[in-house]
Design an enzyme around this catalytic site. Structure first.
Site, PDB file in Angstrom:
ATOM      1  N   GLU A   1       4.755  13.764  17.948  1.00 17.50           N
ATOM      2  CA  GLU A   1       5.563  13.920  16.849  1.00 17.50           C
ATOM      3  C   GLU A   1       6.927  14.851  17.212  1.00 17.50           C
ATOM      4  O   GLU A   1       6.705  15.677  18.083  1.00 17.50           O
ATOM      5  CB  GLU A   1       4.841  14.579  15.887  1.00 17.50           C
ATOM      6  CG  GLU A   1       5.553  15.064  14.632  1.00 17.50           C
ATOM      7  CD  GLU A   1       6.430  14.170  13.849  1.00 17.50           C
ATOM      8  OE1 GLU A   1       7.604  14.085  13.693  1.00 17.50           O
ATOM      9  OE2 GLU A   1       5.677  13.245  13.441  1.00 17.50           O
TER      10      GLU A   1
ATOM     11  N   CYS B   1       5.626   1.158   5.294  1.00 15.26           N
ATOM     12  CA  CYS B   1       6.181   1.596   3.795  1.00 15.26           C
ATOM     13  C   CYS B   1       7.226   0.452   3.555  1.00 15.26           C
ATOM     14  O   CYS B   1       7.853   0.769   2.276  1.00 15.26           O
ATOM     15  CB  CYS B   1       6.783   3.020   3.768  1.00 15.26           C
ATOM     16  SG  CYS B   1       7.727   3.624   4.804  1.00 15.26           S
TER      17      CYS B   1
ATOM     18  N   ASP C   1       2.791   5.029  11.984  1.00 15.44           N
ATOM     19  CA  ASP C   1       3.046   5.068  10.718  1.00 15.44           C
ATOM     20  C   ASP C   1       4.851   5.451  10.654  1.00 15.44           C
ATOM     21  O   ASP C   1       4.944   6.637  10.347  1.00 15.44           O
ATOM     22  CB  ASP C   1       2.204   5.996  10.061  1.00 15.44           C
ATOM     23  CG  ASP C   1       2.470   6.139   8.495  1.00 15.44           C
ATOM     24  OD1 ASP C   1       3.504   5.363   8.016  1.00 15.44           O
ATOM     25  OD2 ASP C   1       1.893   7.149   7.803  1.00 15.44           O
TER      26      ASP C   1
ATOM     27  N   TYR D   1       3.948   8.962  15.808  1.00 23.85           N
ATOM     28  CA  TYR D   1       4.656   9.514  14.446  1.00 23.85           C
ATOM     29  C   TYR D   1       3.623  10.147  13.728  1.00 23.85           C
ATOM     30  O   TYR D   1       3.291  10.054  12.520  1.00 23.85           O
ATOM     31  CB  TYR D   1       5.344   8.388  13.685  1.00 23.85           C
ATOM     32  CG  TYR D   1       6.176   7.450  14.368  1.00 23.85           C
ATOM     33  CD1 TYR D   1       7.487   7.743  14.262  1.00 23.85           C
ATOM     34  CD2 TYR D   1       5.531   6.345  14.908  1.00 23.85           C
ATOM     35  CE1 TYR D   1       8.346   6.825  14.842  1.00 23.85           C
ATOM     36  CE2 TYR D   1       6.505   5.279  15.188  1.00 23.85           C
ATOM     37  CZ  TYR D   1       8.068   5.522  15.278  1.00 23.85           C
ATOM     38  OH  TYR D   1       8.916   4.478  15.961  1.00 23.85           O
TER      39      TYR D   1
ATOM     40  N   CYS E   1      12.254   4.311 -11.042  1.00 27.45           N
ATOM     41  CA  CYS E   1      10.865   3.129 -11.214  1.00 27.45           C
ATOM     42  C   CYS E   1      11.532   1.856 -11.762  1.00 27.45           C
ATOM     43  O   CYS E   1      11.648   1.463 -12.866  1.00 27.45           O
ATOM     44  CB  CYS E   1       9.974   3.898 -12.504  1.00 27.45           C
ATOM     45  SG  CYS E   1       9.201   5.403 -12.294  1.00 27.45           S
TER      46      CYS E   1
ATOM     47  N   CYS F   1       8.041  13.033 -16.492  1.00 23.19           N
ATOM     48  CA  CYS F   1       8.132  11.729 -15.745  1.00 23.19           C
ATOM     49  C   CYS F   1       6.614  11.137 -15.806  1.00 23.19           C
ATOM     50  O   CYS F   1       5.755  11.988 -15.281  1.00 23.19           O
ATOM     51  CB  CYS F   1       8.628  11.872 -14.171  1.00 23.19           C
ATOM     52  SG  CYS F   1       8.720  10.564 -13.412  1.00 23.19           S
TER      53      CYS F   1
ATOM     54  N   GLN G   1       1.635  13.128   2.449  1.00 23.18           N
ATOM     55  CA  GLN G   1       1.428  11.726   1.443  1.00 23.18           C
ATOM     56  C   GLN G   1       1.662  12.058  -0.086  1.00 23.18           C
ATOM     57  O   GLN G   1       1.029  13.079  -0.436  1.00 23.18           O
ATOM     58  CB  GLN G   1       0.147  10.781   1.832  1.00 23.18           C
ATOM     59  CG  GLN G   1       0.368   9.943   3.173  1.00 23.18           C
ATOM     60  CD  GLN G   1       1.147   8.961   3.130  1.00 23.18           C
ATOM     61  OE1 GLN G   1       1.927   8.619   2.185  1.00 23.18           O
ATOM     62  NE2 GLN G   1       1.066   8.303   4.311  1.00 23.18           N
TER      63      GLN G   1
END
EC number: 2.1.1.190
Length: 392
Positions: A273, A348, A321, A251, A23, A98, A222
């Site tokens: 895919e 991303c 993606d 993808y 993080c 966490c 996800q």
């Protein structure tokens, strides 16, 4: 009116913040994190069009539905530990809870560690290649409450297996399936090739955008389902489906975006895919959702698009993606040859996104909208969805 001042830094809430490295932005308030991410997107992507305000979370904690813990033996304290690898190393940082991980998953991992001692089972030693438990992977369906536990072992031999499973289920009756994954290779890969279902069906399901999806130990799903709904809703908004579109989902993974598009107004959807396990899950997911206007094929998306372009078949929309490295040059060349009217790019990594948007822009695509979404609070990662239209 005096402008509200956002504090630059705050004391990290996590005691292993500096050791873990997972993080990176926890020393900032969440409001400051969103400002930092918005500025980064604007610097990298602003030349292509207006960057809309980033969509953050109301409660940016315990959002990870997949939790993975490495196991090791701490010789100094003479005990088994579990946690995460320190950034850029294979040194295990002990973690019991966490702030970003699902709390149920964290409790299960801690209790598995306790059961190892009770059953006289050892942790795997990377240096010697000996030992039993290497990793534990827990996946939880936030929409269904179903829980999968994957025990990654260094050997197929599991002493006291049935009693271990019974003891774990007694501690956590919410667990709906337990799988043993055997990884006996000297590798940094977490999962091995062999699997054995110890309890339940070997998969779980979750709900997303009104659809049900099957999740297996190896399938991609996800990490943050709440923000994934935000992301996919934006993707559908940018797609502007009218009921007449032929859609290609490159993808496609386990078919999440394609199935949502098929139910949201697309005439027909084809998902491509490379991972055979993901394609198998995608086909099952389409059946489970009663979606009959979607098909899946196993293959390289770029090569497949080249074939479609040569055939002269018209395609109206492409969803892509790609992984963090972005789309390959060959893929983008094939995409431009196919020439869909619209492209919806889910990224991303804004750096590789900027590179790829430059290539698409040079090949007669114009960016209409850029929407950042905070999928991973407290980290540097930023998700974006971009809508593009062909100009000629």
């Amino acid at each position: 009116m005096e402008e509200k001042r956002v504090p630059e830094e705050q004391r990290p809430q996590c005691p292993v913040y500096r050791k873990c490295g997972g993080c990176q932005l926890q020393n900032m308030s969440y409001e400051r994190q969103l400002i930092w991410k918005q500025d980064r997107c604007r610097k990298l992507l602003g030349k292509f069009g207006k960057v809309l305000p980033i969509l953050g979370m109301e409660r940016p904690y315990h959002y990870r539905n997949k939790v993975q813990a490495a196991f090791a033996f701490d010789k100094r304290h003479n005990k088994i530990i579990s946690g995460v690898y320190q950034s850029s190393s294979h040194w295990v940082v002990p973690v019991d809870s966490c702030l970003t991980e699902d709390e149920t998953a964290d409790r299960i991992i801690v209790d598995i560690r306790g059961l190892l001692k009770d059953f006289k089972l050892t942790a795997y030693d990377e240096n010697t290649g000996r030992g039993f438990l290497r990793h534990v992977l827990v996946k939880r369906g936030f929409g269904t409450g179903e829980v999968m536990v994957v025990l990654v072992t260094g050997t197929p031999v599991f002493p006291g297996k049935n009693n271990f499973v019974r003891a774990l289920r007694k501690l956590h009756p919410e667990i709906t399936t337990i799988v043993q994954n055997v990884n006996d290779r000297r590798t940094s890969m977490v999962l091995g090739e062999r699997e054995k279902v110890l309890f339940g069906p070997g998969t779980i399901t979750d709900t997303l955008c009104g659809c049900r999806f099957r999740i297996s130990p190896k399938s991609f799903y996800q990490i943050n389902p709440k923000q994934t709904q935000v992301l996919y809703n934006k993707a559908m908004e940018f797609a502007r489906l009218t009921g007449r579109e032929r859609v290609l989902d490159a993808y496609c993974g386990t078919g999440t975006i394609g199935i949502v598009a098929a139910k949201s107004g697309a005439k027909e959807v084809l998902g491509v895919e490379l991972n055979r396990d993901a394609v198998r899950d995608a086909i099952q997911n389409a059946k489970d959702n009663g979606v009959k206007n979607i098909w899946f094929t196993c293959g390289d998306a770029g090569e497949y698009m080249e074939g479609l372009a040569l055939s002269g078949e018209p395609w109206d929309l492409v969803f892509l993606d790609p992984p963090r490295a972005g789309a390959s040059r060959a893929f983008l060349t094939a995409l431009c040859s196919l020439g869909p009217k619209r492209v919806v790019y889910i990224s991303c990594d804004p750096e590789t996104l900027a590179r790829d948007l430059g290539i698409l822009q040079a090949n007669h695509y114009r960016v209409e909208q850029i929407q950042p979404v905070d999928m991973f609070p407290h980290t540097q990662h930023i998700e974006c969805v971009v809508g593009l239209i062909r100009t000629r």
